[in-house]
Design a protein around this motif. Structure first.
Motif, PDB file in Angstrom:
ATOM      1  N   ARG A   9       0.834  -1.211   0.000  1.00 45.96           N
ATOM      2  CA  ARG A   9       0.000   0.000   0.000  1.00 45.96           C
ATOM      3  C   ARG A   9       0.869   1.263   0.000  1.00 45.96           C
ATOM      4  O   ARG A   9       0.539   2.258  -0.666  1.00 45.96           O
ATOM      5  CB  ARG A   9      -0.920   0.008   1.223  1.00 45.96           C
ATOM      6  N   PHE A  10       1.959   1.228   0.765  1.00 44.70           N
ATOM      7  CA  PHE A  10       2.843   2.395   0.831  1.00 44.70           C
ATOM      8  C   PHE A  10       3.426   2.700  -0.542  1.00 44.70           C
ATOM      9  O   PHE A  10       3.387   3.845  -1.015  1.00 44.70           O
ATOM     10  CB  PHE A  10       3.966   2.138   1.842  1.00 44.70           C
ATOM     11  N   LEU A  11       3.973   1.685  -1.187  1.00 44.86           N
ATOM     12  CA  LEU A  11       4.604   1.902  -2.494  1.00 44.86           C
ATOM     13  C   LEU A  11       3.571   2.306  -3.537  1.00 44.86           C
ATOM     14  O   LEU A  11       3.830   3.179  -4.386  1.00 44.86           O
ATOM     15  CB  LEU A  11       5.356   0.647  -2.923  1.00 44.86           C
ATOM     16  N   ASP A  12       2.392   1.689  -3.504  1.00 43.20           N
ATOM     17  CA  ASP A  12       1.335   2.057  -4.448  1.00 43.20           C
ATOM     18  C   ASP A  12       0.895   3.498  -4.238  1.00 43.20           C
ATOM     19  O   ASP A  12       0.647   4.247  -5.203  1.00 43.20           O
ATOM     20  CB  ASP A  12       0.136   1.117  -4.297  1.00 43.20           C
ATOM     21  N   TYR A  13       0.761   3.911  -2.968  1.00 43.14           N
ATOM     22  CA  TYR A  13       0.317   5.268  -2.659  1.00 43.14           C
ATOM     23  C   TYR A  13       1.280   6.300  -3.241  1.00 43.14           C
ATOM     24  O   TYR A  13       0.865   7.274  -3.899  1.00 43.14           O
ATOM     25  CB  TYR A  13       0.200   5.458  -1.147  1.00 43.14           C
ATOM     26  N   PHE A  14       2.587   6.086  -3.015  1.00 42.49           N
ATOM     27  CA  PHE A  14       3.537   7.089  -3.490  1.00 42.49           C
ATOM     28  C   PHE A  14       3.769   6.995  -4.994  1.00 42.49           C
ATOM     29  O   PHE A  14       4.171   7.986  -5.619  1.00 42.49           O
ATOM     30  CB  PHE A  14       4.842   7.006  -2.683  1.00 42.49           C
ATOM     31  N   ALA A  15       3.507   5.852  -5.574  1.00 45.17           N
ATOM     32  CA  ALA A  15       3.540   5.778  -7.040  1.00 45.17           C
ATOM     33  C   ALA A  15       2.455   6.686  -7.613  1.00 45.17           C
ATOM     34  O   ALA A  15       2.668   7.370  -8.632  1.00 45.17           O
ATOM     35  CB  ALA A  15       3.343   4.337  -7.507  1.00 45.17           C
ATOM     36  N   ARG A  16       1.301   6.712  -6.948  1.00 42.52           N
ATOM     37  CA  ARG A  16       0.218   7.594  -7.407  1.00 42.52           C
ATOM     38  C   ARG A  16       0.582   9.066  -7.233  1.00 42.52           C
ATOM     39  O   ARG A  16       0.012   9.936  -7.914  1.00 42.52           O
ATOM     40  CB  ARG A  16      -1.078   7.279  -6.645  1.00 42.52           C
ATOM     41  N   GLN A  17       1.507   9.362  -6.335  1.00 43.41           N
ATOM     42  CA  GLN A  17       1.939  10.751  -6.131  1.00 43.41           C
ATOM     43  C   GLN A  17       3.133  11.105  -7.027  1.00 43.41           C
ATOM     44  O   GLN A  17       3.820  12.106  -6.793  1.00 43.41           O
ATOM     45  CB  GLN A  17       2.328  10.992  -4.655  1.00 43.41           C
ATOM     46  N   GLY A  18       3.383  10.274  -8.036  1.00 43.80           N
ATOM     47  CA  GLY A  18       4.420  10.593  -9.013  1.00 43.80           C
ATOM     48  C   GLY A  18       5.824  10.175  -8.628  1.00 43.80           C
ATOM     49  O   GLY A  18       6.805  10.669  -9.203  1.00 43.80           O
ATOM     50  N   HIS A  19       5.953   9.247  -7.667  1.00 39.69           N
ATOM     51  CA  HIS A  19       7.269   8.791  -7.245  1.00 39.69           C
ATOM     52  C   HIS A  19       7.711   7.569  -8.054  1.00 39.69           C
ATOM     53  O   HIS A  19       6.886   6.695  -8.361  1.00 39.69           O
ATOM     54  CB  HIS A  19       7.271   8.409  -5.764  1.00 39.69           C
ATOM     55  N   THR A  20       9.004   7.501  -8.372  1.00 41.51           N
ATOM     56  CA  THR A  20       9.577   6.293  -8.959  1.00 41.51           C
ATOM     57  C   THR A  20       9.810   5.283  -7.846  1.00 41.51           C
ATOM     58  O   THR A  20      10.464   5.603  -6.842  1.00 41.51           O
ATOM     59  CB  THR A  20      10.914   6.604  -9.657  1.00 41.51           C
ATOM     60  N   ILE A  21       9.291   4.078  -7.987  1.00 39.99           N
ATOM     61  CA  ILE A  21       9.484   3.052  -6.961  1.00 39.99           C
ATOM     62  C   ILE A  21      10.813   2.355  -7.217  1.00 39.99           C
ATOM     63  O   ILE A  21      11.005   1.734  -8.263  1.00 39.99           O
ATOM     64  CB  ILE A  21       8.317   2.034  -6.957  1.00 39.99           C
ATOM     65  N   VAL A  22      11.732   2.475  -6.279  1.00 36.07           N
ATOM     66  CA  VAL A  22      13.086   1.942  -6.421  1.00 36.07           C
ATOM     67  C   VAL A  22      13.229   0.711  -5.530  1.00 36.07           C
ATOM     68  O   VAL A  22      12.896   0.763  -4.345  1.00 36.07           O
ATOM     69  CB  VAL A  22      14.133   3.007  -6.027  1.00 36.07           C
ATOM     70  N   PRO A  23      13.709  -0.407  -6.064  1.00 38.77           N
ATOM     71  CA  PRO A  23      13.872  -1.616  -5.247  1.00 38.77           C
ATOM     72  C   PRO A  23      14.873  -1.398  -4.108  1.00 38.77           C
ATOM     73  O   PRO A  23      15.744  -0.528  -4.182  1.00 38.77           O
ATOM     74  CB  PRO A  23      14.399  -2.662  -6.234  1.00 38.77           C
ATOM     75  N   SER A  24      14.759  -2.209  -3.089  1.00 40.22           N
ATOM     76  CA  SER A  24      15.698  -2.149  -1.974  1.00 40.22           C
ATOM     77  C   SER A  24      17.110  -2.413  -2.472  1.00 40.22           C
ATOM     78  O   SER A  24      17.353  -3.302  -3.274  1.00 40.22           O
ATOM     79  CB  SER A  24      15.326  -3.190  -0.918  1.00 40.22           C
TER      80      SER A  24
END
Length: 880
Positions: A9-24
């Motif tokens: 949910r955290f990663l999905d939420y910030f993806a919606r705010q225009g963030h690039t999701i970067v792997p650990s």
């Protein structure tokens, strides 16, 4: 709500705010020797925060982290862990406080449905901007906003007063009101309890760091031209809060592991020991998965200490055998939803843990009597350092045993000084600088902000260029020119020189300008910059000169051949030994290739032959080597491309594919087809660390020369043994049997002689407090002869006796001690005696209570060592 769901949910939420999701990122920091482990989500974004990389404006991640400062608190408190996951969102000169605060509040109250009235806020006492946003925009009542000083609400802590210099800023924390104190805690002021109170009622959930200042050497805080956001939220702690749990160990991220510990140890309750084991074994699994192998240095030392600490917790629960490896499946099952790669590595992880735990059990069995004796007579820092260096007994084990015996142990600082003196070449395990922004040569190069275009991927042209010199460094400082005879680091705008990285050595060659010539002795890649390590042989070169760049084509060809062969070797190892054979390091040189890989034990010769045969079969296929550049990382992983420990990858990668059997992420140079390798031969296989093996191999002309040399040796051997080459095996076997027969006869005669000498020894000796002490020097006797004689003596003198025999064979001095088992209760063991005698002859030793031995470097001291035996026995038996 499970921890895995919260992570998603955290990663999905910030993806919606225009963030690039970067792997650990790996737990082992990439290209950062200043820190042992990744301890925060921001570590992998260091270059973005410093403005050296511009490819991201917003990012979010769930980062695996490992920290040890609060190691002793793990299991004793509700939230302390060594390994944890940190959720974080980051802005690199994009959004700032208003957005970071609004999104944090919305995620907790809307996405996770935490009651708004339960959330309290802390702000830095001088940060009126953040205070106003919380109070006037988010509408948090002023009563639930707490101002705190720089020690609590500034990053780094108390940086305005204490430093370090560099990026810093105020922070704001979100706390959850759990409604009551942590179990076992009492609030000192219930009427005014608020965040910061030690009672544990308020749980820190999220820390928002507003990096807006650059601390100067004079202590002033200069505004940064680009303000950044760095946030961190522990997933385990958040999961506990969301589910109304009081400890991290009750969450789905740890509870199954805790239950496995209870079942394995048959513990009656979930005690601090149980919780510590659960944390430590989870941390070990992730450390080993990221390539950290237990050892006596650096990161490996930390992993070894963590495993041994877990084992000691097990002993406190009554488990005295190995058991930690049987907990690894529970770790994998618990964490696989977020980290599916663990499943394929489960067996290797368990085997590595088992081998290390077995090694620890052996250490305890063999070394505890020696440690016992040393502690009882008063352990100095020098002796403690010797116990570590010679016998592998870590400081933590020494102090822990001292506590159990209720005797004094050396201070850590004194131990470290003694160890540094004893082992000057080894860096103390705690000697890494923890400053994330420490200045190094690497940072000096990257601070230039320069990028080099690599033009030699398809092979170096005879003369490339012209290229422009865009930077010259001498002694770490930029200069405008270099004169003949001087050395410098030279950066070009474009170069055919491959910069050392990914195990492949850098190119050599020359740079020739209008007024001077540089010999390039090495080339290194530092982030996006290729640095030429050069020496000016004639004339002068200046900044902005146009130069012709010439790479040594023969050397490049040899290196390229070995690099492609390395990929084939890796593929063959995985095909023959299984997918648990992971790369753990490599060296691609012009004369050889070296490949480190994970393996629980030595590879049998037959399997090595299979690996070699498989590689050469692929060479004969002459399969095409295909390179796909600029592939999105997610696509590359979906295609099954392998990424390796220690290598750094960006969002877009280069994939090297060889038929259907090899697909790797790689930035190195490669052949066009496997047939160009010619042939590969493995010349050596051995151990480099616990759980890691190393193969050395040759290809092409080097392999052919190796074959010719071996053929010549076979011919000489055939002539010496007077046998045809095809019958050499039979001839050697006959010779071996003859030697075996002669050795047997020699051994029989030596044993007969030893028994006769032992009979004479038994009747002699000196009585010391009721103990027969026999001491004798045997000139010319080696260690084997001394052991044989001591064994014969102990067989005849079964009780109440000590024998010490010494011999000098050439420049080697040997010492053996035998002690009757009945003397151990009186404090006399062979280990204790050899421990005192070995330093006299300038050596080291060890063994069992009944027998111990030592080798030394100073034959002249043997008489002195032998003279000390009787006084030592008298000292140990006094009053007993």
């Amino acid at each position: 709500m499970t921890g895995h769901e919260i992570r998603r949910r955290f990663l999905d939420y910030f993806a919606r705010q225009g963030h690039t999701i970067v792997p650990s990122a790996s737990l082992v920091p990439e290209d950062d020797p200043t820190v042992l482990f990744t301890g925060a989500g921001m570590n992998q974004f260091k270059d973005h925060f410093l403005g050296k990389r511009k490819d991201l404006r917003r990012a979010a991640s769930c980062q695996t982290c490992f920290r040890t400062p609060d190691l002793e608190q793990v299991g004793k408190t509700a939230s302390h862990l060594t390994f944890f996951e940190m959720l974080g969102n980051f802005s690199f000169g994009d959004y700032f406080k208003r957005e970071a605060i609004a999104w944090a509040w919305e995620f907790l109250t809307k996405e996770l449905k935490l009651p708004a009235e339960k959330l309290w806020i802390t702000v830095y006492e001088q940060d009126d901007e953040a205070l106003a946003i919380w109070r006037d925009v988010i509408k948090v009542p002023s009563v639930r906003i707490v101002k705190l000083g720089a020690k609590d609400n500034f990053w780094p802590s108390n940086a305005p007063a204490d430093g370090p210099n560099g990026p810093c800023g105020p922070c704001s924390e979100l706390h959850y009101d759990a409604g009551c104190c942590t179990i076992g805690q009492v609030c000192p002021d219930p009427e005014h309890c608020r965040p910061g109170c030690p009672c544990g009622r308020f749980v820190e959930v999220w820390n928002l760091v507003f990096t807006q200042f650059d601390r100067q050497p004079d202590g002033s805080l200069a505004p940064l031209p680009a303000k950044n956001i760095d946030t961190g939220m522990g997933l385990e702690r958040l999961t506990a809060v969301v589910n109304g749990l009081r400890t991290n160990f009750e969450t789905d991220l740890l509870k199954p592991i805790v239950e496995a510990v209870v079942a394995e140890t048959r513990a009656k309750t979930v005690s601090p020991d149980v919780k510590a084991i659960a944390d430590h074994v989870r941390a070990l699994a992730f450390l080993i998965a990221d390539g950290v192998v237990p050892s006596n240095d650096g990161r490996g030392y930390v992993a070894r200490m963590l495993l041994r600490k877990a084992a000691r917790h097990g002993r406190a629960l009554g488990v005295h055998g190995t058991f930690l490896d049987r907990l690894v499946p529970a770790v994998v099952a618990t964490m696989q939803a977020g980290y599916p790669d663990l499943v394929a590595r489960r067996e290797r992880l368990a085997k590595t843990v088992l081998l290390e735990e077995e090694r620890y059990q052996q250490t305890l069995e063999e070394k505890m009597p020696l440690l016992d004796a040393e502690l009882r007579k008063g352990l100095t820092p020098e002796r403690a350092a010797w116990l570590y260096d010679t016998h592998g007994l870590p400081f933590e084990e020494i102090t822990g045993h001292a506590q159990r015996l209720r005797v004094a142990a050396p201070e850590r600082a004194a131990f470290d000084r003694a160890l540094e003196t004893l082992q000057a070449h080894s860096k103390a395990a705690s000697g890494f600088d923890g400053a994330i922004f420490a200045e190094t040569l690497t940072s000096q190069v990257t601070a230039l902000g320069l990028a080099t275009t690599f033009t030699g991927e398809a092979g170096p042209p005879p003369v490339a260029g012209p290229s422009t010199i865009i930077a010259i460094l001498q002694d770490g400082r930029p200069v405008d020119q270099v004169a003949a005879g001087a050395s410098a680091l030279v950066v070009l705008d474009a170069t055919p020189f491959y910069g050392e990285s990914g195990g492949q050595m850098g190119d050599r060659g020359a740079l020739e300008g209008p007024d001077g010539k540089l010999i390039v002795e090495d080339a290194k890649r530092i982030d996006r910059t290729i640095v030429h390590v050069a020496r000016l042989t004639e004339g002068r070169v200046r900044l902005h000169d146009r130069v012709a760049a010439t790479v040594d084509p023969t050397r490049r060809r040899l290196v390229t051949r070995n690099h492609t062969a390395t990929h084939l070797l890796h593929a063959a190892l995985r095909a023959i030994l299984g997918p648990q054979a992971h790369q753990a390091g490599s060296l691609v040189a012009p004369d050889r290739l070296r490949f480190d890989f994970t393996s629980a034990g030595a590879v049998p010769a037959a399997r090595l032959r299979d690996v070699e045969q498989q590689v050469n079969a692929w060479v004969l296929e002459n399969a095409a080597v295909t390179i796909h550049a600029d592939v999105p990382m997610a696509k590359a992983k979906a295609l099954g491309a392998l990424a390796f420990f220690g290598d750094k990858y960006g969002d877009r990668v280069r994939v090297v594919t060889i038929s259907e059997y090899s697909k790797e992420l790689c930035g190195g140079t490669h052949l066009k087809a496997t047939g160009e390798v010619g042939v590969l031969t493995i010349v050596e296989e051995g151990s480099v660390a616990s759980g890691v093996r190393r193969i050395e191999a040759l290809t092409g002309e080097a392999a052919w020369q190796h074959f010719k040399g071996a053929e010549g040796q076979l011919l000489e051997l055939a002539q010496t043994l007077k046998a045809p080459r095809e019958q050499l095996g039979d001839a050697v076997e006959r010779l071996r049997q003859q030697i075996k027969s002669l050795q047997s006869e020699l051994g029989r005669l030596a044993l007969k002689d030893a028994k006769q000498q032992a009979e004479a020894l038994v009747t002699g000796g000196t009585m010391v407090n009721g103990v027969r002490v026999v001491v004798q020097s045997l000139p010319g006797a080696d260690m084997g002869r001394l052991r044989q004689l001591a064994d014969a003596f102990r067989a005849q003198a079964k009780t109440g006796s000590v024998v010490c025999l010494g011999g000098v064979d050439g420049t080697a001095v040997s010492l053996v001690v035998g002690a009757s088992p009945d003397l151990a209760p009186r404090g006399i063991t062979a280990q204790a005696l050899i421990g005192r005698l070995a330093p006299v002859i300038g050596g080291r030793g060890g063994g069992r209570p009944e027998f111990a031995q030592a080798g030394g470097r100073d034959p002249s001291k043997l008489p002195e060592a032998l003279r000390q035996v009787a006084p030592l026995v008298e000292e140990l038996t006094k009053g007993r």
